[in-house]
Enzyme design. Structure first.
Site, PDB file in Angstrom:
ATOM      1  N   GLU A 132      -8.223   9.873 -41.392  1.00  0.00           N
ATOM      2  CA  GLU A 132      -9.015   9.931 -40.147  1.00  0.00           C
ATOM      3  C   GLU A 132      -8.195  10.670 -39.103  1.00  0.00           C
ATOM      4  OE1 GLU A 132      -9.817   5.949 -38.763  1.00  0.00           O
ATOM      5  OE2 GLU A 132     -10.202   5.264 -40.808  1.00  0.00           O
ATOM      6  N   LYS A 137      -6.180  11.031 -35.809  1.00  0.00           N
ATOM      7  CA  LYS A 137      -5.502  10.065 -34.945  1.00  0.00           C
ATOM      8  C   LYS A 137      -5.842  10.411 -33.506  1.00  0.00           C
ATOM      9  CE  LYS A 137      -1.070   7.804 -34.102  1.00  0.00           C
ATOM     10  NZ  LYS A 137      -1.317   7.643 -32.689  1.00  0.00           N
ATOM     11  N   ASP A 171      -5.936  10.431 -29.600  1.00  0.00           N
ATOM     12  CA  ASP A 171      -4.874  10.219 -28.627  1.00  0.00           C
ATOM     13  C   ASP A 171      -5.446   9.605 -27.358  1.00  0.00           C
ATOM     14  OD1 ASP A 171      -2.396  10.175 -27.591  1.00  0.00           O
ATOM     15  OD2 ASP A 171      -2.250  12.330 -27.223  1.00  0.00           O
ATOM     16  N   GLU A 205     -10.521   3.525 -30.222  1.00  0.00           N
ATOM     17  CA  GLU A 205      -9.759   4.228 -29.214  1.00  0.00           C
ATOM     18  C   GLU A 205     -10.705   4.693 -28.117  1.00  0.00           C
ATOM     19  OE1 GLU A 205      -6.757   4.037 -30.316  1.00  0.00           O
ATOM     20  OE2 GLU A 205      -5.540   5.483 -29.214  1.00  0.00           O
ATOM     21  N   TYR A 261     -12.707   2.472 -35.263  1.00  0.00           N
ATOM     22  CA  TYR A 261     -12.109   2.746 -36.568  1.00  0.00           C
ATOM     23  C   TYR A 261     -11.741   1.502 -37.366  1.00  0.00           C
ATOM     24  CZ  TYR A 261      -8.052   2.694 -33.394  1.00  0.00           C
ATOM     25  OH  TYR A 261      -7.164   2.378 -32.420  1.00  0.00           O
ATOM     26  N   LYS A 264       1.921  12.631 -38.068  1.00  0.00           N
ATOM     27  CA  LYS A 264       1.895  13.322 -36.775  1.00  0.00           C
ATOM     28  C   LYS A 264       1.805  14.843 -36.916  1.00  0.00           C
ATOM     29  CE  LYS A 264       2.364  10.481 -33.394  1.00  0.00           C
ATOM     30  NZ  LYS A 264       3.370  10.120 -32.652  1.00  0.00           N
ATOM     31  N   CYS A 322       3.163  31.050   5.057  1.00  0.00           N
ATOM     32  CA  CYS A 322       2.044  31.101   4.124  1.00  0.00           C
ATOM     33  C   CYS A 322       1.913  32.515   3.574  1.00  0.00           C
ATOM     34  CB  CYS A 322       0.760  30.698   4.849  1.00  0.00           C
ATOM     35  SG  CYS A 322      -0.722  31.022   3.881  1.00  0.00           S
ATOM     36  N   CYS A 330      -1.567  34.027   5.247  1.00  0.00           N
ATOM     37  CA  CYS A 330      -1.797  34.286   6.675  1.00  0.00           C
ATOM     38  C   CYS A 330      -0.509  34.304   7.486  1.00  0.00           C
ATOM     39  CB  CYS A 330      -2.753  33.244   7.249  1.00  0.00           C
ATOM     40  SG  CYS A 330      -1.977  31.628   7.431  1.00  0.00           S
ATOM     41  N   CYS A 367      -0.029  25.055   4.356  1.00  0.00           N
ATOM     42  CA  CYS A 367      -0.275  25.983   5.439  1.00  0.00           C
ATOM     43  C   CYS A 367      -1.178  25.238   6.414  1.00  0.00           C
ATOM     44  CB  CYS A 367      -0.981  27.230   4.897  1.00  0.00           C
ATOM     45  SG  CYS A 367      -1.751  28.207   6.189  1.00  0.00           S
ATOM     46  N   CYS A 383      -6.864  29.932   7.986  1.00  0.00           N
ATOM     47  CA  CYS A 383      -6.181  30.765   6.992  1.00  0.00           C
ATOM     48  C   CYS A 383      -7.223  31.293   6.006  1.00  0.00           C
ATOM     49  CB  CYS A 383      -5.133  29.943   6.248  1.00  0.00           C
ATOM     50  SG  CYS A 383      -4.444  30.770   4.809  1.00  0.00           S
TER      51      CYS A 383
HETATM   52  S1  IVH Z   1      -5.851   2.153 -37.230  1.00  0.00           S
HETATM   53  C1  IVH Z   1      -3.898  -0.253 -39.001  1.00  0.00           C
HETATM   54  N1  IVH Z   1      -6.994   4.489 -36.866  1.00  0.00           N
HETATM   55  O1  IVH Z   1      -2.824   4.861 -32.934  1.00  0.00           O
HETATM   56  C2  IVH Z   1      -4.013  -0.555 -37.598  1.00  0.00           C
HETATM   57  N2  IVH Z   1      -5.425   3.735 -35.255  1.00  0.00           N
HETATM   58  O2  IVH Z   1       0.038   4.702 -33.224  1.00  0.00           O
HETATM   59  C3  IVH Z   1      -3.744   0.626 -36.729  1.00  0.00           C
HETATM   60  N3  IVH Z   1      -5.119   5.269 -33.347  1.00  0.00           N
HETATM   61  O3  IVH Z   1      -2.525   1.433 -32.145  1.00  0.00           O
HETATM   62  C4  IVH Z   1      -4.936   1.164 -36.124  1.00  0.00           C
HETATM   63  N4  IVH Z   1      -6.550   6.775 -34.040  1.00  0.00           N
HETATM   64  O4  IVH Z   1      -4.428   2.810 -30.974  1.00  0.00           O
HETATM   65  C5  IVH Z   1      -6.120   3.588 -36.394  1.00  0.00           C
HETATM   66  N5  IVH Z   1      -8.089   6.511 -36.636  1.00  0.00           N
HETATM   67  C6  IVH Z   1      -7.230   5.623 -36.176  1.00  0.00           C
HETATM   68  C7  IVH Z   1      -6.540   5.811 -34.954  1.00  0.00           C
HETATM   69  C8  IVH Z   1      -5.636   4.841 -34.535  1.00  0.00           C
HETATM   70  C9  IVH Z   1      -5.702   6.437 -33.069  1.00  0.00           C
HETATM   71  C10 IVH Z   1      -4.131   4.614 -32.469  1.00  0.00           C
HETATM   72  C11 IVH Z   1      -4.255   3.113 -32.343  1.00  0.00           C
HETATM   73  C12 IVH Z   1      -2.945   2.579 -32.824  1.00  0.00           C
HETATM   74  C13 IVH Z   1      -2.032   3.741 -32.614  1.00  0.00           C
HETATM   75  C14 IVH Z   1      -0.813   3.641 -33.478  1.00  0.00           C
END
Ligand code: IVH
Length: 670
Positions: free
Chosen positions: A116, A118, A120, A175, A228, A316, A410, A413, A428, A433
């Site tokens: 999946e 990740k 942010d 998230e 998720y 990552k 400035c 002006c 300014c 201006c």
């Molecule tokens: S699963 C297994 N799935 O990343 C339990 N987490 O760095 C962990 N996160 O605390 C959660 N996308 O806030 C999971 N597709 C995803 C995610 C995800 C982002 C976050 C989540 C977690 C953190 C860990």
């Protein structure tokens, strides 16, 4: 008296329709109605519920507009902690993870995974009881989070009730993220208001959830929740993570569409590469992939170690950083006169985007990083859309470079710039201006303000540079002949502008207020002011205290508005704009907060008997009142139950009215 059937049915239809529009907007990105139409439906429902409180459903979309508790967030303790993840930085670490899993499962055969994106953002948990959203909380330390239900409800991507069957108690984890586009807009707006921009969408999302005052509802509405995992209440028979994701979608949650079942770790790598290649096309920021063992029984067998599951890993993405050279640093003059230092960079590709400018924010930032012209710097686009200069590589610094300072005058002006003692911004001070004027004109002409057709940036530049427009209101005084004398401006364009100006004269009070470019007054605040006062004169006459009493207007905004109108030059501009034909429909002022107790502040002390404290609070709030924790001169009533605490003596000392429970009940609407 029970409500007529027709009303009951209308309320149900409205609830259904509004939630359907929320889904179309958020989940399907294909709204069917305009914002105005949506607002009309919403207000109709609000009015019906106000008239017939018994008809308010526990999952009514109007519940999306409550405020968080004034005294701060309560904590939420969970039975099953929210876990975090171990990281893998490269394929080798991924293989080590896979080998360990197969060893522990005692299975030489391949283990299937789900990949999946990740996301942010900020991790949250939503608890549904009997299918209805009851509590939403931040991740906190995993076991204990903060109750941010009121703020979460504002995000229309969060279902207030589950579709289909579900256990009595279900917790859904996911998230909350701010889509990149909204994040960019938000930061542009913040820079304009001279507020520190958010470093990345994650901070912006987490920050919005924890707002207590001056709540920015637009930002909350824009948040996107993606589910998720299911904590409690996994339906019987669910055997895999893939089925979990399908169940979440069936309940009505948004789930990342690009998850994938991977037969083995090599398939995981291919998946990871594919997501990495497309990261810049994602609507919300992702910083890697999460790889999970697909079978839930295998997950169980593997278990967790110190809050990290042994069956999942975060893979990552490499950081998006590059080196480049600062070719120049210049000061940009903004709409409010703020001078922002900007680094002009030798163009470099960072994470798929060519970066050639980076904001250096302010003098303090430059001093801290000691950025100089000619320096080699690290630029980053990690989780941010606005490229940042992370640091200078001092080893590569050439000889004879000099510290960079914002100019004393400035650049537009030549007025002497000023930096107030407790401010980070240098500005300014000249309100005439041309840089400020050009920006103010563009702002005035923009779609959210007077929406003047035919007035673009180029024409604004010309109008200011030729001296035809020396202050805002001059725009509405320009004549046809003067326009025709401008270079490269044909008869058609002149006619267009005049027609655009004519149309723009008939406007709304809110748009007019936005057009004035008062600091902190954007769409939301302008709307609040327009609704509260109905016309300009009562607004001009309002004191700072009256402004501050409006829900959604805090001390900073109140101060900015009051200060703007107190300035004579602004007041004369406002008058001149009106004399040049700007008009709006006067409306009946509405005290926001609606309901009988609007504007009233209560403090509860001692134990109540007929009502629980939570109930009392909810009913006060439902009637538009506020409940705070401490007694001050601003408190209107202290409600004293049995065994009142020191708050009662404080109330007597400050001569605040004290009432008992019966007194409160008498004040509350039925
Ligand atoms: S699963 C297994 N799935 O990343 C339990 N987490 O760095 C962990 N996160 O605390 C959660 N996308 O806030 C999971 N597709 C995803 C995610 C995800 C982002 C976050 C989540 C977690 C953190 C860990």
């Amino acid at each position: 008296m029970s409500a007529p059937t027709a009303v009951r049915e209308r309320v149900e239809t409205l609830c259904r329709e509004i939630e359907r529009h929320n889904r179309l907007y958020h989940m399907d990105d294909s709204p069917e109605v305009s914002d105005a139409e949506y607002d009309r439906l919403f207000r109709e429902l609000q009015a019906l519920e106000e008239a017939h409180p018994a008809l308010r459903r526990p999952d009514s979309p109007t519940l999306r507009v409550g405020s968080p508790p004034a005294e701060g967030f309560a904590t939420v303790e969970r039975r099953e902690p929210m876990l975090s993840l171990d990281n893998a930085m490269n394929a080798d670490e991924g293989r080590v993870f896979d080998q360990r899993i197969r060893r522990e499962l005692g299975d030489e055969a391949a283990v299937a995974y789900v990949g999946e994106p990740k996301l942010d953002g900020a991790g949250v948990e939503l608890v549904y009881e009997d299918g209805i959203l009851s509590v939403g909380s931040t991740r906190g330390d995993g076991r204990v989070g903060e109750d941010v239900t009121a703020n979460l409800r504002r995000s229309t991507s969060i279902p207030l009730s589950l579709s289909g069957d579900a256990a009595k108690r279900v917790s859904v984890r996911g998230e909350v993220a701010l889509p990149v586009e909204r994040f960019e807009k938000l930061n542009a707006g913040r820079l304009e208001r001279e507020l520190e921009p958010f470093a990345n969408p994650r901070n912006a999302a987490a920050g919005s959830l924890r707002q207590l005052h001056d709540i920015d509802t637009e930002r909350l509405r824009a948040l996107e929740f993606r589910a998720y995992a299911i904590g409690e209440g996994v339906p019987a028979g669910t055997a895999t993570q893939a089925e979990v994701l399908e169940q979440l979608a069936a309940w009505g949650f948004r789930v990342s569409v690009d998850w994938e079942r991977c037969a083995d770790i090599e398939a995981v790598f291919a998946y990871h590469e594919r997501i990495l290649a497309g990261r810049d096309r994602q609507a919300i920021e992702i910083d890697g992939t999460v790889i999970k063992v697909d079978r839930l029984d295998q997950q169980q067998e593997l278990g967790a170690l110190s809050r990290k599951p042994r069956w999942a890993i975060a893979f990552k993405f490499p950081p998006q950083q590059e080196h480049t050279v600062v070719e120049a640093i210049f000061a940009n003059v903004g709409r409010t006169g703020a001078l922002t230092p900007v680094a002009k960079l030798r163009p470099v590709r960072v994470g798929g985007v060519t970066v050639s400018n980076a904001s250096l924010h302010n003098q303090d930032e430059i001093d801290r990083k000691d950025v100089r012209v000619g320096d080699t710097v690290v630029v980053q686009r990690a989780g941010d859309v606005i490229p940042q200069v992370v640091k200078v590589i001092k080893a590569k610094r050439k000889k004879r470079t000099r510290k960079w300072k914002l100019p004393k005058r400035c650049p537009v002006c030549s007025a002497e710039t000023v930096r107030l003692e407790d401010e980070v911004v240098t500005r300014c001070p000249n309100i005439d201006c041309p840089a400020q004027l050009k920006n103010n004109l563009c702002h005035l002409a923009s779609r959210g303000a007077l929406d003047i057709e035919g007035l673009g940036e180029k024409l604004v530049d010309q109008l200011v540079e030729t001296g035809l427009v020396k202050r805002l209101s001059d725009l509405f005084a320009v004549e046809r002949d003067a326009l025709l004398s401008l270079e490269r401006l044909g008869e058609k364009s002149a006619e267009n502008l005049l027609a655009g100006l004519g149309k723009a004269r008939q406007t709304t009070l809110a748009r007019f207020l936005i057009a004035l470019g008062i600091r902190h007054v954007g769409e939301t605040v302008a709307d609040l002011l327009a609704r509260r006062f109905g016309d300009l004169d009562p607004l001009l006459a309002a004191s700072r205290e009256e402004l501050e009493a409006i829900e959604g207007v805090g001390p900073i905004i109140a101060e900015a508005v009051a200060r703007f109108f107190a300035d004579e030059r602004n007041a004369s501009e406002v008058a001149r704009l009106q004399s040049l034909g700007l008009r709006w429909q006067k409306t009946e002022p509405r005290i926001t907060g609606k309901g009988e107790l609007a504007g009233k502040t209560f403090v509860l002390t001692g134990s109540l008997s007929a009502l629980t404290r939570a109930e009392a609070k909810r009913r006060i709030q439902a009637a538009g009142g506020k409940v705070t924790a401490t007694v001050s001169k601003k408190t209107d009533y202290v409600v004293a139950g049995d065994d009142p605490g020191s708050k009662l003596s404080k109330a007597q000392e400050l001569e605040v009215e004290v009432i008992d429970e019966a007194g409160l009940v008498a004040l509350l609407p039925d």
